[in-house]
Design a protein around this motif. Structure first.
Motif, PDB file in Angstrom:
ATOM      1  N   ALA A   3       0.601  -1.086  -0.038  1.00  0.00           N
ATOM      2  CA  ALA A   3       0.095  -0.021   0.133  1.00  0.00           C
ATOM      3  C   ALA A   3       0.902   1.174  -0.103  1.00  0.00           C
ATOM      4  O   ALA A   3       0.173   2.022  -0.677  1.00  0.00           O
ATOM      5  N   MET A   4       2.286   1.193   0.656  1.00  0.00           N
ATOM      6  CA  MET A   4       2.950   2.486   0.555  1.00  0.00           C
ATOM      7  C   MET A   4       3.326   2.836  -0.833  1.00  0.00           C
ATOM      8  O   MET A   4       3.300   4.011  -1.095  1.00  0.00           O
ATOM      9  N   TYR A   5       3.572   1.868  -1.743  1.00  0.00           N
ATOM     10  CA  TYR A   5       3.747   2.285  -2.930  1.00  0.00           C
ATOM     11  C   TYR A   5       2.375   2.720  -3.877  1.00  0.00           C
ATOM     12  O   TYR A   5       2.833   3.435  -5.149  1.00  0.00           O
ATOM     13  N   LEU A   6       1.676   2.680  -3.486  1.00  0.00           N
ATOM     14  CA  LEU A   6       0.161   3.077  -4.120  1.00  0.00           C
ATOM     15  C   LEU A   6       0.626   4.796  -4.027  1.00  0.00           C
ATOM     16  O   LEU A   6      -0.204   5.431  -4.896  1.00  0.00           O
ATOM     17  N   ALA A  29       1.643   9.249 -10.120  1.00  0.00           N
ATOM     18  CA  ALA A  29       1.707   8.937 -11.673  1.00  0.00           C
ATOM     19  C   ALA A  29       0.479   9.151 -12.418  1.00  0.00           C
ATOM     20  O   ALA A  29       0.555   9.909 -13.359  1.00  0.00           O
ATOM     21  N   ILE A  30      -0.544   8.902 -11.564  1.00  0.00           N
ATOM     22  CA  ILE A  30      -1.900   9.512 -12.288  1.00  0.00           C
ATOM     23  C   ILE A  30      -2.140  10.902 -12.229  1.00  0.00           C
ATOM     24  O   ILE A  30      -2.355  11.492 -13.322  1.00  0.00           O
ATOM     25  N   LEU A  31      -1.892  11.593 -11.158  1.00  0.00           N
ATOM     26  CA  LEU A  31      -1.928  13.046 -11.339  1.00  0.00           C
ATOM     27  C   LEU A  31      -0.921  13.728 -12.270  1.00  0.00           C
ATOM     28  O   LEU A  31      -1.265  14.883 -12.918  1.00  0.00           O
ATOM     29  N   ILE A  32       0.240  13.191 -12.367  1.00  0.00           N
ATOM     30  CA  ILE A  32       1.167  13.832 -13.335  1.00  0.00           C
ATOM     31  C   ILE A  32       0.374  13.515 -14.875  1.00  0.00           C
ATOM     32  O   ILE A  32       0.662  14.477 -15.469  1.00  0.00           O
ATOM     33  N   THR A  34      -8.583  10.154 -14.939  1.00  0.00           N
ATOM     34  CA  THR A  34      -7.501  10.414 -13.855  1.00  0.00           C
ATOM     35  C   THR A  34      -7.880  10.733 -12.682  1.00  0.00           C
ATOM     36  O   THR A  34      -7.439  10.085 -11.555  1.00  0.00           O
ATOM     37  N   LEU A  35      -8.996  11.585 -12.263  1.00  0.00           N
ATOM     38  CA  LEU A  35      -9.365  12.165 -10.978  1.00  0.00           C
ATOM     39  C   LEU A  35     -10.077  11.138 -10.326  1.00  0.00           C
ATOM     40  O   LEU A  35      -9.512  10.748  -9.079  1.00  0.00           O
ATOM     41  N   GLU A  36     -11.038  10.386 -10.932  1.00  0.00           N
ATOM     42  CA  GLU A  36     -11.671   9.137 -10.223  1.00  0.00           C
ATOM     43  C   GLU A  36     -10.656   8.064  -9.828  1.00  0.00           C
ATOM     44  O   GLU A  36     -10.722   7.580  -8.721  1.00  0.00           O
ATOM     45  N   MET A  37      -9.827   7.762 -10.696  1.00  0.00           N
ATOM     46  CA  MET A  37      -8.872   6.883 -10.379  1.00  0.00           C
ATOM     47  C   MET A  37      -7.961   7.223  -9.395  1.00  0.00           C
ATOM     48  O   MET A  37      -7.249   6.364  -8.543  1.00  0.00           O
TER      49      MET A  37
END
Length: 168
Positions: A23-26, A32-35, A50-53
């Motif tokens: 979970a720490m690596y999430l 990455a998703i926000l970038i 992206t926002l929902e994910m």
């Protein structure tokens, strides 16, 4: 302490350790998703997922990391009187309060299971334009509550051991 209790404690703590470290690596996945979201918006082709994910990943990060946090004792505690108590009194207080935690988590798990069953039966989807299925996310929430309940029992067993003057 009985051998089954020792085995239970070691097994659950090993499982929660591994899940918590995962979970720490999430957090890096969220970044990455926000970038990616920022990049796609900069080139005027925003990705609608992206926002929902990122929100789903943040909830997974938080809920899957909670049992690990509890295991490490890094959860927040109101420490006005607790720190002044003797270890045996702390264990007695913890053994009492863990039942409230287990009850609360049981109610939350019941609601999560009901919601997950509904999501599977109906094929529930998010109301966003992306419209992902919600059952995988809700299943993860159920799993996180189960792990948290298992860790709460570990704490109960450790408190019982302290009260009996034994070590696990």
């Amino acid at each position: 302490m009985p051998n089954w209790m020792k085995t239970y404690v070691k097994t659950v703590e090993a499982l929660n350790y591994r899940v918590g470290r995962f979970a720490m690596y999430l957090l890096f996945v969220i970044m990455a998703i926000l970038i990616w979201s920022s990049v796609t918006k900069a080139v005027r082709m925003p990705a609608m997922w992206t926002l929902e994910m990122a929100q789903f990943t943040l909830v997974a990060y938080y809920l899957l990391g909670a049992p690990y946090s509890m295991q490490l004792g890094s959860n927040v505690r109101m420490d006005l009187l607790y720190s002044r108590m003797r270890p045996r009194t702390q264990a007695l207080w913890d053994a009492f309060t863990v039942f409230a935690l287990i009850f609360y988590l049981g109610v939350m798990l019941y609601g999560a299971v009901e919601s997950t069953i509904y999501a599977v039966e109906v094929g529930e989807r998010s109301p966003s334009p992306w419209r992902p299925y919600l059952w995988p996310f809700k299943t993860m929430i159920c799993a996180a509550f189960v792990l948290m309940i298992l860790q709460a029992f570990v704490h109960l067993f450790r408190d019982i051991a302290v009260l009996r003057g034994e070590d696990i």
